[in-house]
Design a protein around this motif. Structure first.
Motif, PDB file in Angstrom:
ATOM      1  N   CYS A 140      43.677  45.859  34.655  1.00 19.03           N
ATOM      2  CA  CYS A 140      42.596  45.018  35.170  1.00 19.03           C
ATOM      3  C   CYS A 140      43.093  44.015  36.208  1.00 19.03           C
ATOM      4  O   CYS A 140      42.347  43.628  37.106  1.00 19.03           O
ATOM      5  CB  CYS A 140      41.879  44.294  34.044  1.00 19.03           C
ATOM      6  SG  CYS A 140      42.976  43.304  33.024  1.00 19.03           S
ATOM      7  N   GLN A 162      36.790  37.289  34.888  1.00 24.56           N
ATOM      8  CA  GLN A 162      36.966  38.338  33.890  1.00 24.56           C
ATOM      9  C   GLN A 162      36.642  37.671  32.553  1.00 24.56           C
ATOM     10  O   GLN A 162      37.437  36.917  32.018  1.00 24.56           O
ATOM     11  CB  GLN A 162      38.404  38.868  33.923  1.00 24.56           C
ATOM     12  CG  GLN A 162      38.464  40.287  33.430  1.00 24.56           C
ATOM     13  CD  GLN A 162      39.858  40.880  33.310  1.00 24.56           C
ATOM     14  OE1 GLN A 162      40.109  41.623  32.376  1.00 24.56           O
ATOM     15  NE2 GLN A 162      40.737  40.582  34.230  1.00 24.56           N
ATOM     16  N   CYS A 165      38.540  40.834  28.175  1.00 25.04           N
ATOM     17  CA  CYS A 165      39.719  41.540  28.680  1.00 25.04           C
ATOM     18  C   CYS A 165      40.385  42.388  27.585  1.00 25.04           C
ATOM     19  O   CYS A 165      40.532  41.947  26.443  1.00 25.04           O
ATOM     20  CB  CYS A 165      40.709  40.511  29.227  1.00 25.04           C
ATOM     21  SG  CYS A 165      42.189  41.228  29.941  1.00 25.04           S
ATOM     22  N   MET A 166      40.801  43.585  27.951  1.00 23.19           N
ATOM     23  CA  MET A 166      41.506  44.464  27.006  1.00 23.19           C
ATOM     24  C   MET A 166      42.828  43.844  26.542  1.00 23.19           C
ATOM     25  O   MET A 166      43.277  44.119  25.433  1.00 23.19           O
ATOM     26  CB  MET A 166      41.793  45.828  27.658  1.00 23.19           C
ATOM     27  CG  MET A 166      40.537  46.611  27.980  1.00 23.19           C
ATOM     28  SD  MET A 166      40.900  48.129  28.873  1.00 23.19           S
ATOM     29  CE  MET A 166      41.372  49.169  27.506  1.00 23.19           C
ATOM     30  N   HIS A 167      43.418  43.015  27.389  1.00 19.63           N
ATOM     31  CA  HIS A 167      44.671  42.362  26.988  1.00 19.63           C
ATOM     32  C   HIS A 167      44.448  41.328  25.894  1.00 19.63           C
ATOM     33  O   HIS A 167      45.394  40.831  25.299  1.00 19.63           O
ATOM     34  CB  HIS A 167      45.347  41.698  28.194  1.00 19.63           C
ATOM     35  CG  HIS A 167      45.873  42.694  29.181  1.00 19.63           C
ATOM     36  ND1 HIS A 167      47.037  43.388  28.989  1.00 19.63           N
ATOM     37  CD2 HIS A 167      45.358  43.144  30.357  1.00 19.63           C
ATOM     38  CE1 HIS A 167      47.231  44.211  30.015  1.00 19.63           C
ATOM     39  NE2 HIS A 167      46.223  44.087  30.843  1.00 19.63           N
ATOM     40  N   CYS A 173      37.343  45.629  29.924  1.00 20.92           N
ATOM     41  CA  CYS A 173      37.382  44.365  30.665  1.00 20.92           C
ATOM     42  C   CYS A 173      36.069  44.213  31.412  1.00 20.92           C
ATOM     43  O   CYS A 173      35.573  45.172  31.997  1.00 20.92           O
ATOM     44  CB  CYS A 173      38.532  44.349  31.668  1.00 20.92           C
ATOM     45  SG  CYS A 173      40.147  44.588  30.892  1.00 20.92           S
TER      46      CYS A 173
HETATM   47 ZN   LIG Z   1      41.413  42.738  31.492  1.00 20.17          ZN
END
Ligand SMILES: [Zn+2]
Ligand code: HEM
Length: 183
Positions: A140, A162, A165-167, A173
């Motif tokens: 992302c 954003q 977020c996947m993080h 995201c």
């Molecule tokens: Zn992200």
């Protein structure tokens, strides 16, 4: 990851740190591609990640910020090599809306082994766009850089947030974009 991406990274490293730095980086890789990347070839994602983390140390820049800067750099290269995808559009939003169903679809025809990310869109008002990004690669921050420079190309400012977020453990995201037109 396609050789195209490695070649863009190579170019960026040579510009910032010189050719010796790039040679050192590829010599330290454990795999056997040994830094020879052709645009159409496919190379392990891990090799890309290893190069990025090495570069992050050399430049004393956190990985997320480095990947974002790489995204900015990469969009300039995409514009040089794939100008046609930009020429069809007169504003940033329309270009971004074409990525999932046009640009990346064409890329996939060109390079069938490419693994392109998935973007879903929510388009509720003229100066706004939500892009929902999903990819196992969780790149992302790369998308952030691409989006930022997209604004510059079309003479617009894009406020991007954003908000998920996947993080941080999310499924995908979520980018909320606001376009401030050509003034
Ligand atoms: Zn992200
Ligand atoms: C003319 C414009 C563009 C071209 C030609 C292009 C092409 C590509 C190519 C070749 C890859 C590598 C795929 C692989 O190695 O398997 C890629 C990856 C990617 N592209 Fe695009 N792209 C363009 C614009 C954009 C834009 C504007 C965005 C987002 C705003 C975007 C988001 C991404 C992301 C996030 C990846 C990383 C791979 C992943 O997340 O799994 N691209 N693109």
């Amino acid at each position: 990851m396609k050789g195209f991406v490695f070649n863009v990274l190579n170019k960026m490293v040579e510009e910032k740190l010189g050719i010796e730095a790039w040679d050192q980086m590829v010599n330290q890789l454990s795999s056997d591609s040994a830094g020879v990347y052709t645009s159409g070839g496919t190379y392990p994602d891990k090799e890309f990640l290893d190069l990025v983390s090495d570069l992050s140390e050399r430049l004393q820049t956190p990985v997320a910020e480095l990947v974002r800067n790489f995204g900015k750099y990469a969009l300039h290269e995409m514009k040089k090599q794939y100008a046609i995808f930009f020429e069809k559009h007169s504003d940033a939003k329309s270009f971004l809306l074409s990525i999932d169903q046009v640009v990346h679809v064409e890329v996939k025809k060109l390079y069938p082994e490419a693994k392109l990310p998935e973007f879903l869109y929510e388009d509720r008002s003229p100066n706004e766009l939500v892009m929902i990004y999903h990819s196992e690669r969780k790149m992302c921050h790369f998308a952030e850089g691409l989006i930022e420079v997209t604004g510059e190309f079309f003479g617009e400012e894009i406020d991007q947030r954003q908000v998920q977020c996947m993080h941080e453990g999310a499924e995908s995201c979520r980018f909320e974009l606001k376009f401030r037109g050509k003034g």
